[in-house]
Scaffold this active site. Structure first.
Site: not given
Ligand SMILES: *[C@@H]1O[C@H](CO)[C@@H](O)[C@H](O)[C@H]1NC(C)=O
Ligand SMILES: *[C@@H]1O[C@H](CO)[C@@H](O)[C@H](O)[C@H]1NC(C)=O
Ligand SMILES: *[C@@H]1O[C@H](CO)[C@@H](O)[C@H](O)[C@H]1NC(C)=O
Ligand SMILES: *[C@@H]1O[C@H](CO)[C@@H](O)[C@H](O)[C@H]1NC(C)=O
Ligand SMILES: *[C@@H]1O[C@H](CO)[C@@H](O)[C@H](O)[C@H]1NC(C)=O
Ligand SMILES: *[C@@H]1O[C@H](CO)[C@@H](O)[C@H](O)[C@H]1NC(C)=O
Ligand SMILES: *[C@@H]1O[C@H](CO)[C@@H](O)[C@H](O)[C@H]1NC(C)=O
Ligand SMILES: *[C@@H]1O[C@H](CO)[C@@H](O)[C@H](O)[C@H]1NC(C)=O
Ligand SMILES: *[C@@H]1O[C@H](CO)[C@@H](O)[C@H](O)[C@H]1NC(C)=O
Ligand SMILES: *[C@@H]1O[C@H](CO)[C@@H](O)[C@H](O)[C@H]1NC(C)=O
Ligand SMILES: *[C@@H]1O[C@H](CO)[C@@H](O)[C@H](O)[C@H]1NC(C)=O
Ligand SMILES: *[C@@H]1O[C@H](CO)[C@@H](O)[C@H](O)[C@H]1NC(C)=O
Length: 842
Positions: A304, A382, A410
């Protein structure tokens, strides 16, 4: 008079400061304390007088705990004594020196402990010092739960690595230390570009972690900043380590791979370059000079946008070993994240981000130094609401591995939705990968059991912040608690762990226990039902906040969290035969199960297969009808949480009762936003109606755009499915109130009135709901003050909010009127009003 006194005493039984700060370590008075106090020895002997020793801390905790729980004052000494009855806490070695070899103690593994409450003397003996503290917390936990049955047993950890990762940022001078995916306030470690001076919270955090046997904290974000390596900051993290040390918690840090260039002024960060090696050797020496017991480093490289060894044509193992060799002489560990992937081209049917970890790492097995641990996210994408286990665990036979879990929610409601995570974690830990045709549970791979590796274990991303609740939500703390318990012993039952946490956090009331158990145990499945099911992933906005619904954001971009939904079909074809080949990354038996449509479990169907919306599941339903039903059922489950919690009024102190109630009400409303958005999106895309005719058909709603508007205008909402009938209204000016009104055509009766509006973080609009000439309610769009989730700046599924007014008497023909007063950028946006007869939620 007597009545007053009674109330006073009753309120005293909620110890002062029930604001969540003490978490599960409240040491609240036991209802029948006096019955037990006498049987507890009146002396504690803690076999170490150094104030930085966890054994010393254990003595203090025992003293405070017995005082709090039993009201008993117990003396504390650090000298071995010959007293007949005492609580002795220390290492096995120290005990042996003072009293001779303890009888009946089996050989303990590293960090294991022995607890013996059978005799007059209570023995709490650790293999090392922190293990003695673990034993003290275990003993206190049992008496805090009213359990006094004499026992004698030893317990050892499943694996040596039981870490947490904080994603706290050091580098934003000007603001309070932000926490990436942090929903519990700013960092407890960093403030305005510096390490904080006041270590109270760091020390309280270490205390909570020690009680669940977490042994290290990586304090800064994996997206790391090289400025951490300055002399001032090394001194700062040294102070954090000092605060952790008495609790036996070690400090670790995340490093930025490019530091030799960005911080050291070198022309390169090439891991094989001599100057780079000496840079890291020097830095590491400096850090260990200040923190001799530092746990080690965590590195996110080539991921990332982060720099890494690949840009120098070096392998990921070269990169990892560079740091591993720097910490090796100091006994440190290098955690290396396997979360490495590239952007992909959506038009390539065979491209798959899920393949990346194995593609990048499988040929490196055996090439990592012994003190490297590859840290692998539980699933291949993820932290989604459901993923199959990462196949990388089956490829790392000569490499130590740790599973990366996420306490931070998240993708799971950001601590504004109740989601008790252990049942999800268990699907991973208990999974049998059948490596070489042999039993290969993930929990045995991360310990030394299956591949006989020296290291391994688990790391959880945790987002505690300065809020008194730590995580922003009182109920979310069960996840942190359970993480530690499962890291120690992954075979423990999710519900048993939860119930220990409930008793420690909220006390003994049976109804409290039953209600929180029921809600928590249903919560993950409910969330999966109303967010994304059948293995399609959490259908949230992956490009923006990861919070509310936005299924279209998954596809047509390079991120690879794809669903490949089109007009007729949905799901990722991850088969070997016609798809991305991901299923072939598993050992043969597992690969065969997932390759085949018929043997893939429904809950992962769309993860592995691309099918028509009318494909029939094993359950007999079509995929699309399952979507509709599950979203209705999940949201219906979330509605039950509110009355369940309300049934606990008076049984829980008011601060925590009200805070939890607020979030559960928010969740019940937001689950309907999720339900309608996902269902309308797929109804629109597929053109296949809901057999039960619920989707798109809301007979009790009055759309704002259909009301008589004054000072309000109609605006389309993007994505369309996040507003009922795709439209909302906002005030035409940012200073003058608007009104929206309509004649009620429903029969006279008692109704629950729900108002759906959008609450943006750019202002605090004021709303009033009137029915006839009565003001029913007045509220502000101030979620930004009450919910810690990511910013929500637009009219969409993140800002969509519902407020409900129960039991409102309505006459047919009366007018319902909303008055919206804009504030800042928040133009009092309004979606609809629902006038709901008893028993109907829509
Ligand atoms: C006492 O604690 C200190 C600090 O943890 C440690 O260095 C020392 O070895 C301990 N002493 C004994 C006898 O265990
Ligand atoms: C690191 O922190 C410094 C100082 O606050 C800041 O100027 C810089 O932009 C940060 N670098 C990154 C990559 O975030
Ligand atoms: C340190 O912080 C704690 C709360 O976390 C507070 O109670 C205490 O007063 C602070 N100490 C100083 C010296 O500011
Ligand atoms: C070693 O590292 C420290 C801390 O980053 C730095 O202050 C010092 O200049 C470095 N020394 C050398 C010789 O690179
Ligand atoms: C890495 O290797 C590739 C091809 O082998 C070459 O094109 C490239 O220039 C190399 N990059 C570096 C930084 O050495
Ligand atoms: C993706 O691949 C297609 C077909 O090869 C190509 O036309 C397109 O430019 C590629 N897109 C990107 C963003 O690379
Ligand atoms: C904690 O968070 C809640 C909810 O966001 C907020 O109301 C409260 O003021 C915060 N408290 C502290 C001490 O930060
Ligand atoms: C096989 O893959 C192609 C894309 O390459 C896809 O269009 C097709 O639907 C797939 N066939 C089956 C049976 O899934
Ligand atoms: C989730 O949905 C499934 C399928 O519709 C249903 O069987 C189950 O009861 C639901 N569970 C919860 C907790 O909502
Ligand atoms: C889906 O939405 C689009 C855009 O709003 C609309 O043009 C289309 O008619 C809808 N399709 C169905 C089947 O509802
Ligand atoms: C609401 O207004 C739309 C046009 O915006 C109209 O098509 C629809 O029939 C109206 N619905 C009701 C229940 O009045
Ligand atoms: C209010 O609207 C005016 C005119 O559109 C604009 O100039 C002003 O910035 C707005 N104020 C706020 C606080 O958004």
């Amino acid at each position: 008079m007597r009545r007053v006194l009674f109330t006073f005493l009753a309120s005293l039984s909620f110890a002062s400061g029930e604001n969540g700060l003490n978490g599960w370590l409240r040491y609240a008075p036991l209802p029948d304390a006096s019955q037990h106090a006498g049987s507890i020895p009146a002396t504690i002997v803690a076999l170490n007088s150094s104030t930085i020793s966890p054994v010393y801390t254990a003595g203090l905790e025992l003293q405070a705990g017995l005082k709090g729980i039993l009201g008993k004052t117990v003396s504390l000494s650090h000298q071995s004594s010959t007293e007949a009855s005492s609580i002795i806490v220390g290492t096995v070695d120290a005990y042996t020196k003072a009293y001779g070899r303890p009888r009946g103690v089996p050989k303990l593994d590293e960090e294991g402990f022995w607890l013996n409450t059978k005799g007059n003397t209570i023995q709490i003996l650790g293999q090392n010092e922190r293990a003695a503290l673990y034993g003290a917390f275990e003993y206190l936990s049992s008496i805090a739960q009213g359990s006094f049955k004499p026992t004698a047993y030893a317990t050892n950890p499943n694996a040596p690595i039981r870490w947490v990762n904080q994603w706290d940022n050091l580098d934003d001078s000007g603001t309070h230390g932000s926490v990436e995916r942090g929903y519990g306030g700013p960092s407890i470690f960093f403030d305005k570009g510096h390490v904080v001076q006041n270590m109270t919270r760091a020390s309280q955090y270490a205390r909570l972690l020690a009680s669940i046997r977490v042994n290290a904290v990586v304090v800064n974000n994996v997206n790391a900043n090289a400025t951490l390596l300055s002399a001032e900051n090394i001194e700062g993290i040294g102070r954090i380590a000092d605060a952790f040390r008495p609790y036996g918690v070690q400090l670790g840090i995340s490093l930025n791979f490019a530091s030799p260039e960005t911080f050291g002024g070198l022309p390169t960060a090439d891991p094989l370059e001599t100057s780079v090696i000496s840079f890291w050797t020097n830095v590491t020496t400096q850090i260990y000079r200040r923190i001799p017991d530092m746990a080690g480093y965590l590195v996110k490289a080539n991921s990332e946008g982060q720099p890494g060894p690949l840009q120098y044509n070096r392998t990921l193992a070269d990169g990892a070993n560079l740091f591993a060799r720097a910490v090796k002489p100091h006994g440190g560990i290098l955690m290396f994240r396997a979360f490495v992937y590239d952007q992909l081209n959506y038009t390539d049917w065979k491209a798959d981000r899920a393949n990346a970890a194995v593609d990048f790492f499988k040929d490196l097995d055996g090439k990592f130094d012994d003190n490297v641990v590859v840290q692998i996210k539980y699933g291949p994408i993820d932290f989604q609401v459901r993923e199959p286990v990462s196949p990388l665990f089956s490829h790392m036979k000569k490499t130590s591995t740790a599973v990366e879990l996420q306490v931070a929610q998240e993708y799971l409601g950001q601590q504004n939705h109740l989601v008790y995570l252990p049942p999800l974690w268990k699907t991973i830990l208990d999974f049998d990968l059948r490596v070489d045709g042999k039993k290969s549970l993930v929990r045995d791979i991360i310990s030394s059991e299956r591949f006989n590796r020296p290291l391994g274990g688990s790391a959880a991303v945790v987002n505690v912040g300065t809020n008194n609740t730590w995580l922003g939500s009182h109920l979310a703390m069960s996840n942190l608690y359970a993480y530690g318990r499962l890291a120690w012993d992954p075979t423990e039952d999710s519900q048993d762990i939860l119930q220990d946490w409930i008793r420690l956090t909220f006390g003994f009331d049976k109804r409290v226990l039953n209600v929180i158990t029921k809600m928590s145990m249903e919560s993950w499945q409910a969330y999966e039902n109303y967010s994304g099911n059948l293995g399609i992933q959490t259908l949230t906005d992956i490009l923006y906040t990861h919070f509310g619904p936005n299924p279209a954001s998954q596809d047509n971009n390079g991120w690879g969290q794809w669903t490949r939904a089109d007009r007729n079909t949905i799901g990722m074809d991850r088969t070997v035969s016609n798809g991305t080949g991901f299923s072939g990354q598993y050992p043969a038996e597992v690969a065969a199960r997932y390759e085949n449509l018929e043997t893939t479990p429904d809950e992962l169907l769309l993860w592995f297969h691309h099918v028509k919306y009318d494909y029939r599941l094993q359950s007999g339903k079509t995929v699309i009808q399952h979507f509709y039903d599950a979203h209705y059922e999940g949201a219906a489950t979330a509605q039950t949480f509110v009355p369940l919690w309300e049934s606990l009024k008076g049984k829980i102190d008011s601060e925590r009762y009200e805070a939890v109630l607020f979030r559960l009400k928010y969740q019940s409303g937001h689950s309907i936003v999720w339900r309608d958005a996902i269902n309308n999106f797929y109804a629109n895309l597929s053109g296949i109606p809901d057999e039960a005719k619920r989707v798109g058909n809301y007979p009790w709603r009055i759309e704002a755009e259909n009301m008589t508007l004054s000072g309000y205008q109609v605006v389309p909402v993007t994505p369309f499915e996040t507003a009922s009938k795709y439209n909302a209204v906002i005030t035409t000016s940012n200073t003058t109130a608007g009104t929206a009104s309509s004649t009620i055509k429903f029969p006279s009766g008692i109704y629950n009135v729900a108002v759906n509006y959008f609450d943006l973080n750019g202002g605090r609009a004021q709303y009033e709901l009137h029915i006839g000439d009565k003001l029913i309610g007045k509220w502000f769009g101030n979620n930004e003050d009450n919910l810690g989730h990511e910013p929500f700046a637009y009219l969409d599924g993140h800002s969509a909010t519902r407020i409900t007014f129960p039991g409102i008497k309505i006459q047919k023909g009366e007018t319902v009127k909303i008055v919206g007063v804009p504030n800042g950028a928040e133009l009092a946006p309004l979606d609809y009003v629902s006038i709901l007869p008893h028993g109907i939620v829509d």
